[in-house]
Motif scaffolding. Sequence first.
Motif, PDB file in Angstrom:
ATOM      1  N   THR A  58      -0.899 -26.013  24.156  1.00  0.00           N
ATOM      2  CA  THR A  58      -1.046 -24.668  23.600  1.00  0.00           C
ATOM      3  C   THR A  58      -2.504 -24.234  23.682  1.00  0.00           C
ATOM      4  O   THR A  58      -3.420 -25.054  23.560  1.00  0.00           O
ATOM      5  CB  THR A  58      -0.595 -24.619  22.124  1.00  0.00           C
ATOM      6  N   MET A  59      -2.707 -22.935  23.892  1.00  0.00           N
ATOM      7  CA  MET A  59      -4.059 -22.381  23.919  1.00  0.00           C
ATOM      8  C   MET A  59      -4.484 -22.126  22.480  1.00  0.00           C
ATOM      9  O   MET A  59      -3.973 -21.231  21.821  1.00  0.00           O
ATOM     10  CB  MET A  59      -4.090 -21.098  24.756  1.00  0.00           C
ATOM     11  N   GLU A  60      -5.393 -22.943  21.998  1.00  0.00           N
ATOM     12  CA  GLU A  60      -5.761 -22.934  20.588  1.00  0.00           C
ATOM     13  C   GLU A  60      -6.459 -21.634  20.190  1.00  0.00           C
ATOM     14  O   GLU A  60      -7.254 -21.057  20.949  1.00  0.00           O
ATOM     15  CB  GLU A  60      -6.674 -24.126  20.278  1.00  0.00           C
ATOM     16  N   TYR A  61      -6.147 -21.183  18.987  1.00  0.00           N
ATOM     17  CA  TYR A  61      -6.776 -20.001  18.405  1.00  0.00           C
ATOM     18  C   TYR A  61      -8.181 -20.361  17.951  1.00  0.00           C
ATOM     19  O   TYR A  61      -8.395 -21.371  17.286  1.00  0.00           O
ATOM     20  CB  TYR A  61      -5.931 -19.531  17.220  1.00  0.00           C
ATOM     21  N   ILE A  62      -9.152 -19.551  18.316  1.00  0.00           N
ATOM     22  CA  ILE A  62     -10.533 -19.772  17.885  1.00  0.00           C
ATOM     23  C   ILE A  62     -10.757 -18.952  16.619  1.00  0.00           C
ATOM     24  O   ILE A  62     -10.741 -17.722  16.666  1.00  0.00           O
ATOM     25  CB  ILE A  62     -11.531 -19.375  18.977  1.00  0.00           C
TER      26      ILE A  62
END
Length: 407
Positions: free
Chosen positions: A250-254
């Motif tokens: 998953t593309m992690e939330y910053i």
Amino acid sequence: MRYSAIIITAALLACFPQVFAQETTVETSVATPVSVPPPDAARGQAQQESQKGELFIVGKNEGRNKEDFVFKMGERVHIKATGDVARRLKIELEKTGASRTFFLLFDGIKMANLPSAISQFDNGNTLRFSFYLERNPALKESREAWDMVFKSKDEYVMPIEVGIGIGNELPLVVQSTYPFFVYLAPASEILAAVSGSLLFLFVAYYLIVNKTNMLKDKDTGYYSLGKSQMAFWGLMVALAFVGIWILTGTMEYIPQQVLILLGISGATGLSAVLIGNSKKSGAEDEVTKLRQEEQDLKTLKERNPDGFSSDNESQLTTLSQKIKELSHQLGNQAQRRQSRGFWQEICDDGNGVSFHRLQVVIWTLILGMVFVGSVADGMSIPEFPETLLILMGISNLTYLGFKIPEK
């Protein structure tokens, strides 16, 4: 003798109930005839037991082994309800008014925003709930729920108590043939990813410091504390983002707090450059002014040597000395000092190691360690408390304030 009496008494007390029970059993067996329930009654009792129903997890591959009850991200968890349990859940789902949506619970934590579905069989006597295990970084509730689950466990293969709830009703505990586990990734992969990321960070930073001039001030040739801090946080966040993406897919939330931290470090680096340029511009203007004064005195001396007083001569000497010193500060390559090393230069204000620079270095390293630990523990980029960001901002502003009068 006392111990012998105690042993004999204990033996008698132990034997007496057995003898009494045997006698009672014999008398009862004689007095009470054995009754065998008829076949129809036995079938009715079995049917009644089955109607009570169950709520249980359906393991993978028909749940034959313990491994069939170990789930990871991207897999579906199926929960089956039968008998009275299924009918009760169906009634709750069909009620109007309040929200009757169903949801999954892990250790009492509501797993929000999981894609789910429900199927019914046998005229509603059997229900099958399906939940897709997904952490949605874009949704705050999903991030917080998974973070709470991950951080509540010390291992990456986590035993979980599963529950299912509908609306505001008390949730029901879901049974499992074998213990139910959730895991992020094999521990070896996580250890390799964290170790590899840290190794890459150290190697990349070492090469940037020693093989390039990216962290050096263009005019003085010394290492810049503002640029060094900006590079440190930029590499940290980038490696954390890539590592989590590799492990979880998953593309992690910053988080906003991390963006603020990057903004603080970036603004510090930019401000340090602007202060340096301003000081250089002021020095250049002053040199130009002093040279003009020097030229005027030289012209006066040439035109009227006899009228050129000793005070004028002293003033001319002073001007020449100031011009020489300012030219040295402007970074004349021939007059630059040799580099004294990365750590000493970012902590040195021109008069030795200074506290306002040292505290920026210390707090940057501390927050860096907290950042790495949080990523490894919860497989997510942490949200720093506002107080830490304020502390970091104050520390950097103090550094910039003291940088103005630095040499």
